[in-house]
Write a protein that holds these residues in place. Structure first.
Motif, PDB file in Angstrom:
ATOM      1  N   ILE A 279      -8.959  56.903  33.335  1.00  0.00           N
ATOM      2  CA  ILE A 279     -10.007  56.487  32.400  1.00  0.00           C
ATOM      3  C   ILE A 279     -10.391  57.680  31.526  1.00  0.00           C
ATOM      4  O   ILE A 279     -10.603  58.775  32.038  1.00  0.00           O
ATOM      5  N   ASN A 280     -10.478  57.425  30.229  1.00  0.00           N
ATOM      6  CA  ASN A 280     -10.877  58.487  29.323  1.00  0.00           C
ATOM      7  C   ASN A 280     -12.355  58.797  29.497  1.00  0.00           C
ATOM      8  O   ASN A 280     -13.199  57.888  29.411  1.00  0.00           O
ATOM      9  N   ASP A 281     -12.643  60.032  29.759  1.00  0.00           N
ATOM     10  CA  ASP A 281     -14.021  60.530  29.713  1.00  0.00           C
ATOM     11  C   ASP A 281     -14.929  60.084  30.877  1.00  0.00           C
ATOM     12  O   ASP A 281     -15.682  60.884  31.429  1.00  0.00           O
ATOM     13  N   ARG A 282     -14.874  58.815  31.277  1.00  0.00           N
ATOM     14  CA  ARG A 282     -15.897  58.228  32.133  1.00  0.00           C
ATOM     15  C   ARG A 282     -15.543  58.265  33.618  1.00  0.00           C
ATOM     16  O   ARG A 282     -14.900  57.357  34.152  1.00  0.00           O
TER      17      ARG A 282
ATOM     18  N   ASP B 127     -11.616  53.936  25.476  1.00  0.00           N
ATOM     19  CA  ASP B 127     -12.451  53.016  24.710  1.00  0.00           C
ATOM     20  C   ASP B 127     -13.763  53.723  24.465  1.00  0.00           C
ATOM     21  O   ASP B 127     -14.546  53.949  25.384  1.00  0.00           O
ATOM     22  N   LYS B 128     -13.974  54.118  23.215  1.00  0.00           N
ATOM     23  CA  LYS B 128     -15.119  54.963  22.877  1.00  0.00           C
ATOM     24  C   LYS B 128     -16.368  54.155  22.557  1.00  0.00           C
ATOM     25  O   LYS B 128     -17.438  54.741  22.354  1.00  0.00           O
ATOM     26  N   THR B 129     -16.259  52.826  22.478  1.00  0.00           N
ATOM     27  CA  THR B 129     -17.404  52.070  21.951  1.00  0.00           C
ATOM     28  C   THR B 129     -17.991  51.019  22.893  1.00  0.00           C
ATOM     29  O   THR B 129     -19.167  50.697  22.781  1.00  0.00           O
TER      30      THR B 129
ATOM     31  N   ILE C 266     -10.226  64.022  30.644  1.00  0.00           N
ATOM     32  CA  ILE C 266     -11.441  64.531  30.012  1.00  0.00           C
ATOM     33  C   ILE C 266     -11.132  65.496  28.872  1.00  0.00           C
ATOM     34  O   ILE C 266     -10.178  66.260  28.910  1.00  0.00           O
ATOM     35  N   GLY C 267     -11.955  65.374  27.856  1.00  0.00           N
ATOM     36  CA  GLY C 267     -11.809  66.229  26.682  1.00  0.00           C
ATOM     37  C   GLY C 267     -12.673  67.476  26.836  1.00  0.00           C
ATOM     38  O   GLY C 267     -13.402  67.625  27.823  1.00  0.00           O
ATOM     39  N   GLN C 268     -12.580  68.349  25.841  1.00  0.00           N
ATOM     40  CA  GLN C 268     -13.323  69.607  25.925  1.00  0.00           C
ATOM     41  C   GLN C 268     -14.837  69.394  25.851  1.00  0.00           C
ATOM     42  O   GLN C 268     -15.605  70.225  26.312  1.00  0.00           O
ATOM     43  N   ASP C 269     -15.264  68.284  25.278  1.00  0.00           N
ATOM     44  CA  ASP C 269     -16.704  68.049  25.150  1.00  0.00           C
ATOM     45  C   ASP C 269     -17.237  67.123  26.233  1.00  0.00           C
ATOM     46  O   ASP C 269     -18.403  66.724  26.204  1.00  0.00           O
ATOM     47  N   ASP C 270     -16.378  66.763  27.184  1.00  0.00           N
ATOM     48  CA  ASP C 270     -16.807  65.848  28.235  1.00  0.00           C
ATOM     49  C   ASP C 270     -17.311  66.624  29.454  1.00  0.00           C
ATOM     50  O   ASP C 270     -17.479  67.842  29.409  1.00  0.00           O
ATOM     51  N   LEU C 271     -17.503  65.897  30.520  1.00  0.00           N
ATOM     52  CA  LEU C 271     -17.910  66.503  31.785  1.00  0.00           C
ATOM     53  C   LEU C 271     -16.933  67.622  32.146  1.00  0.00           C
ATOM     54  O   LEU C 271     -15.740  67.523  31.892  1.00  0.00           O
TER      55      LEU C 271
HETATM   56 MG    MG Z   1     -13.316  62.631  25.546  1.00  0.00          MG
END
Ligand code: MG
Ligand code: 3NM
Length: 523
Positions: free
Chosen positions: A75-78, A47-49, A92-97
């Motif tokens: 959890i995505n990213d967080r 959930d990006k928003t 986690i994506g390449q631009d995340d932590l």
């Molecule tokens: Mg991400």
């Protein structure tokens, strides 16, 4: 019960989406629970928003549900949200932590998955201790616009190859445009000796589905099932398979040609404007029933008639490309063989892109082209390809070329034919040379294209051994050319064409009657 991260089943990995375009006005928890009932084995809350408070609240609800099914929630990213909720990990994506920091925060028992799309990201993620890789974007998808790179099945396979070569035990799922129409073939086609996908990750195929439970059930079955066209195709240990004896292949040619004569298989040609008529005549002379149908919508019906499809990229247009892809899908679904002729591949950016799209758009039984066309079909990482494309003369060492052909056929689990003065054929186990043919073939237009048509007839009639069928097609074609060129009434390329059609016809007729004199020319 505590989930052990080594035992996680990644086979059907659901990534949620809360946007109206995908979730609509449904309740995310209800959709996820339905998907779990259908067989989803891993859930990522993405959930990006939403604000952090809302994220934690929804994640807690989702975790209560996934725990009932003993399925991990990531959890995505967080990382902070994952910690607050106490769920099983993060993605986690390449631009995340970075992974190391995430690991410090989460500890060793939690799952950390990482998105990768190329070799260096893959190496880094493995080095840094990712538990699984989300490999993508496989196909362009409206769910995630502006993705970094569309890697296709080829790119996916390159990463699996890299992992296999490194003896990596990292788990893998692929993501991006995966749905019921492509799941089984992407899984099957991307597989390399020693490494295959552990699962497929989907968003819209479940989150946007009218019946998420049914969709999940279907996808979970498809993950395990080989695609329709793969029945009987060996996928493991291709290189170590014993090569077929060339003499045995030549001996099979008459049986293949007789089978064409008896079955009159459909040869469905989506071909260029120059050769329509010639290709149809060649198909008739070798004993097939030609149909020249370039409209993709027709392929669904035609694919059920037991024939084969030829995709000849000779006059590619954007609309034509869509039609090819539709037809390819239809034939794959019906289990009908497809011959791809990447005419002029490599010559222009448009053709390079189209070649990639077609190769990534489905399974192809036979790729047939001249040297530069075949080199353009090699996966991006191939050294031979780089040399071949870079050097104007295209001079490539023949042993290097042979191993590139084997590599291509092995990766694609198909047959590769490289035409020239000598024709080369391989099924990945061995490269066969065929020296028959005549220089007149190179002096009139469309003879390469019509060879594709001929091979399509052979594999449609003799699907049990596509290598033997392809060799039979090459022998029938090339020896007919020799016989035509030697006729007294043939004075040059112009008179050669009708004589060639005659000889194609006569070779078939003679073979049907058991007269195999022509085959003594095979070399
Ligand atoms: Mg991400
Ligand atoms: N990540 P669908 S592609 C969330 O390439 C996500 O890393 C991608 O959606 C990546 O299954 C993607 O609806 C969206 O095509 C996938």
């Amino acid at each position: 019960t505590k989930m052990k991260k080594d035992d996680i089943d990644y086979s059907l990995y659901l990534v949620t989406d809360s946007t109206p375009a995908i979730l609509g006005n449904k309740d995310i928890c209800e959709v996820v629970e339905a998907a779990l009932r259908g067989g989803v084995t891993c859930v990522q809350y993405r959930d990006k928003t939403s604000d952090t408070g809302a994220l934690v609240q929804t994640a807690r609800k989702l975790h209560a549900i996934t725990q009932k099914y003993n399925i991990p929630l990531l959890i995505n990213d967080r990382v902070d949200v994952a910690l607050a909720v106490g769920c099983e990990g993060v993605h986690i994506g390449q631009d995340d932590l970075d992974i190391e920091s995430a690991r410090k925060l989460l500890g060793h028992d939690k799952i950390i998955g990482v998105t990768v799309s190329n070799a260096s990201e893959t190496a880094a993620a493995c080095e840094d201790g990712a538990d699984y890789l989300g490999i993508g974007t496989v196909f362009a998808t409206p769910t995630k616009e502006n993705t970094k790179s569309i890697i296709g099945v080829d790119g996916l396979q390159q990463i699996l190859l890299q992992l296999a070569q490194a003896n990596s035990t990292v788990k893998t799922v692929c993501i991006g445009g995966i749905n019921a129409s492509n799941t089984s073939r992407v899984v099957w086609q991307s597989r390399v000796p020693g490494k295959g996908l552990d699962g497929v990750a989907v968003v819209s195929a479940i989150m946007a589905a009218a019946d998420p439970e049914a969709s999940a059930r279907e996808l979970s079955q498809l993950f395990k099932a080989p695609p329709a066209f793969a029945r009987g195709i060996v996928t493991e240990g291709l290189q170590s398979r014993p090569p077929k004896d060339p003499e045995e292949l030549v001996k099979l040619a008459p049986q293949v040609i007789q089978a064409v004569a008896q079955r009159k298989p459909l040869s469905h040609n989506m071909t260029n404007l120059v050769v329509q008529n010639f290709a149809a005549n060649v198909a008739l002379c070798v004993g097939a029933s030609p149909i020249m149908a370039n409209y993709g919508e027709e392929a669904k019906d035609l694919s059920k008639l037991g024939g084969a499809l030829v995709i000849n990229m000779g006059t590619v247009t954007p609309e034509g490309l869509d039609n090819y892809l539709k037809a390819l899908k239809a034939y794959n679904a019906a289990g009908g063989p497809v011959v791809f002729d990447p005419v002029g591949a490599g010559a222009t950016a448009v053709r390079r892109a189209a070649t990639k799209k077609i190769l990534g758009g489905g399974y192809i039984e036979v790729i047939k082209g001249n040297r530069s066309e075949i080199l353009s079909c090699l996966p991006g990482g191939s050294t031979v390809q780089q040399r071949g494309v870079d050097s104007a003369a295209g001079d490539v060492d023949i042993t290097e070329l042979a191993s590139a052909l084997k590599e291509l056929a092995t990766l694609r689990k198909n047959i590769v034919v490289m035409t020239g003065k000598t024709d080369y054929v391989t099924d990945g186990a061995y490269v066969y040379k065929i020296e028959n043919g005549h220089e007149y073939l190179g002096m009139v237009t469309g003879t390469g294209c019509c060879l594709g048509t001929t091979i399509s007839a052979m594999i449609a009639a003799w699907p049990q051994d596509k290598l033997a069928a392809t060799v039979a097609g090459l022998l029938h074609y090339n020896i007919s050319a020799e016989l035509a060129a030697e006729r007294e009434d043939v004075k040059g390329p112009g008179s050669f064409v009708p004589a060639f059609l005659d000889e194609l016809y006569k070779v078939r007729a003679a073979t049907s009657e058991g007269d195999l004199e022509w085959l003594t020319r095979a070399k």
